[in-house]
Design an enzyme around this catalytic site. Structure first.
Site, PDB file in Angstrom:
ATOM      1  N   TYR A  43       0.832  -1.201   0.000  1.00  0.00           N
ATOM      2  CA  TYR A  43       0.000   0.000   0.000  1.00  0.00           C
ATOM      3  C   TYR A  43       0.875   1.264   0.000  1.00  0.00           C
ATOM      4  O   TYR A  43       0.467   2.308  -0.505  1.00  0.00           O
ATOM      5  CB  TYR A  43      -0.865   0.056   1.277  1.00  0.00           C
ATOM      6  CG  TYR A  43      -2.114  -0.802   1.301  1.00  0.00           C
ATOM      7  CD1 TYR A  43      -2.414  -1.734   0.310  1.00  0.00           C
ATOM      8  CD2 TYR A  43      -3.015  -0.678   2.374  1.00  0.00           C
ATOM      9  CE1 TYR A  43      -3.571  -2.513   0.383  1.00  0.00           C
ATOM     10  CE2 TYR A  43      -4.173  -1.434   2.445  1.00  0.00           C
ATOM     11  CZ  TYR A  43      -4.447  -2.357   1.456  1.00  0.00           C
ATOM     12  OH  TYR A  43      -5.581  -3.107   1.541  1.00  0.00           O
ATOM     13  N   CYS A  74      -2.071  -1.330  10.319  1.00  0.00           N
ATOM     14  CA  CYS A  74      -1.343  -0.818   9.156  1.00  0.00           C
ATOM     15  C   CYS A  74      -1.295   0.699   9.274  1.00  0.00           C
ATOM     16  O   CYS A  74      -2.341   1.367   9.220  1.00  0.00           O
ATOM     17  CB  CYS A  74      -2.097  -1.235   7.892  1.00  0.00           C
ATOM     18  SG  CYS A  74      -1.313  -0.684   6.367  1.00  0.00           S
ATOM     19  N   CYS A 187       5.922   0.904  10.619  1.00  0.00           N
ATOM     20  CA  CYS A 187       5.195   0.072   9.654  1.00  0.00           C
ATOM     21  C   CYS A 187       5.178  -1.311  10.274  1.00  0.00           C
ATOM     22  O   CYS A 187       6.217  -1.794  10.761  1.00  0.00           O
ATOM     23  CB  CYS A 187       5.947   0.059   8.316  1.00  0.00           C
ATOM     24  SG  CYS A 187       5.378  -1.211   7.154  1.00  0.00           S
TER      25      CYS A 187
HETATM   26  N1  DGL Z   1       2.241  -2.701   7.061  1.00  0.00           N
HETATM   27  C1  DGL Z   1       1.913  -1.438   6.546  1.00  0.00           C
HETATM   28  C2  DGL Z   1       2.101  -0.315   7.555  1.00  0.00           C
HETATM   29  O1  DGL Z   1       2.071  -0.527   8.734  1.00  0.00           O
HETATM   30  C3  DGL Z   1       2.351  -1.013   5.179  1.00  0.00           C
HETATM   31  C4  DGL Z   1       3.039  -1.900   4.200  1.00  0.00           C
HETATM   32  C5  DGL Z   1       2.749  -1.556   2.746  1.00  0.00           C
HETATM   33  O2  DGL Z   1       3.408  -0.666   2.175  1.00  0.00           O
HETATM   34  O3  DGL Z   1       1.867  -2.196   2.204  1.00  0.00           O
HETATM   35  O4  DGL Z   1       2.250   0.817   7.173  1.00  0.00           O
END
Ligand code: DGL
Length: 260
Positions: A43, A74, A187
């Site tokens: 994402y 996330c 993240c």
């Molecule tokens: N795990 C996600 C977060 O905490 C993002 C990873 C992604 O770029 O999809 O920001």
């Protein structure tokens, strides 16, 4: 009153499993439905509008399963969703943001030098800018996007020591690490790299993530809503993914059960 309805937890992919593990540790009686959107990961390098739509779809998928709370495990989806989740659902919503406050508070009033490692989207969105504004007059905060750390987890390369260390050096060698007080893992994918960061960073540099605080907030919201699970309830986690391959199912369980 209690509720044995499940808690919905989601992420762009596998990173949120680090949050599921923390929920299991702190709240073992709770049932969890986890949804990883690995078919659409990452994402963090996509436009905000697109991530907002993906987040809405995933939230709706979990909401339709009768959940009692929703955790956006996330940081990126939480940044993109803005106020949408809170405005749409009446069950408790927990969103994530990089644990910059925790890193700055460690100094007990002394200015801190902090690197926030997160996705590009998280670091560029309004939510993080607002957080920065609260701390950047007193502390020095560096924003470091690390997109390849997401890909490495999604591609099952987390055990590839040489690849991971080379990637970390590529992102962090430009800093004078001896002068840094803390690195924030902003993240949820990055939480799996804690041991690698320990290997990279001088011993005095703290490695901070928001998982434990996020789960404490979840516990607090369920408590005030009177919807914590029965003390006798047998909790557990059901892991779902938009990538329905057997390889992904195996990888999700590996991350759930692994010790990183
Ligand atoms: N795990 C996600 C977060 O905490 C993002 C990873 C992604 O770029 O999809 O920001």
């Amino acid at each position: 009153m209690t509720s044995n309805a499940p808690i919905g937890v989601f992420d762009s992919g596998l990173g949120g499993i680090s949050v599921v593990r923390e929920i299991r540790r702190q709240m073992p009686n709770e049932s969890i439905i986890y949804f990883g959107d690995s078919a659409n990961a990452p994402y963090g390098t996509k436009p905000t509008e697109e991530v907002r739509t993906l987040t809405q779809n995933v939230a709706e998928h979990l909401a339709s399963q009768g959940i009692k709370a929703l955790v956006a495990a996330c940081n990126t989806a939480s940044s993109a969703a803005d106020t949408y989740l809170h405005q749409t659902y009446d069950f408790p919503i927990v969103e994530m943001e990089p644990a910059l406050k925790v890193a700055c508070d460690r100094g007990h009033g002394k200015p801190q030098r902090v690197i926030v490692a997160a996705t590009e989207l998280t670091l560029n969105e309004r939510k993080f800018s607002a957080l920065m504004q609260r701390f950047s007059s007193k502390h020095t905060v560096y924003r470091q996007p690390c997109p390849d750390l997401v890909e490495i987890v999604e591609n099952d390369q987390l055990e590839n020591h040489d690849l991971v260390m080379a990637t970390l050096h590529r992102y962090f060698d430009e800093y004078d690490l001896a002068s840094i007080d803390a690195v924030v893992l902003g993240c949820t994918h990055f939480v799996f790299y804690r041991d690698y960061f320990r290997e990279l960073l001088p011993g005095h540099v703290a490695i901070v993530d928001g998982n434990a605080g996020t789960v404490r907030q979840l516990h607090h919201l369920l408590e005030i809503n009177d919807t914590l699970a029965d003390a006798e309830a047998q909790g557990g986690a059901k892991l779902e993914n938009s990538d329905t391959s057997t390889a992904m199912a195996t990888l999700m369980h590996k991350r759930f059960e692994g010790d990183s």
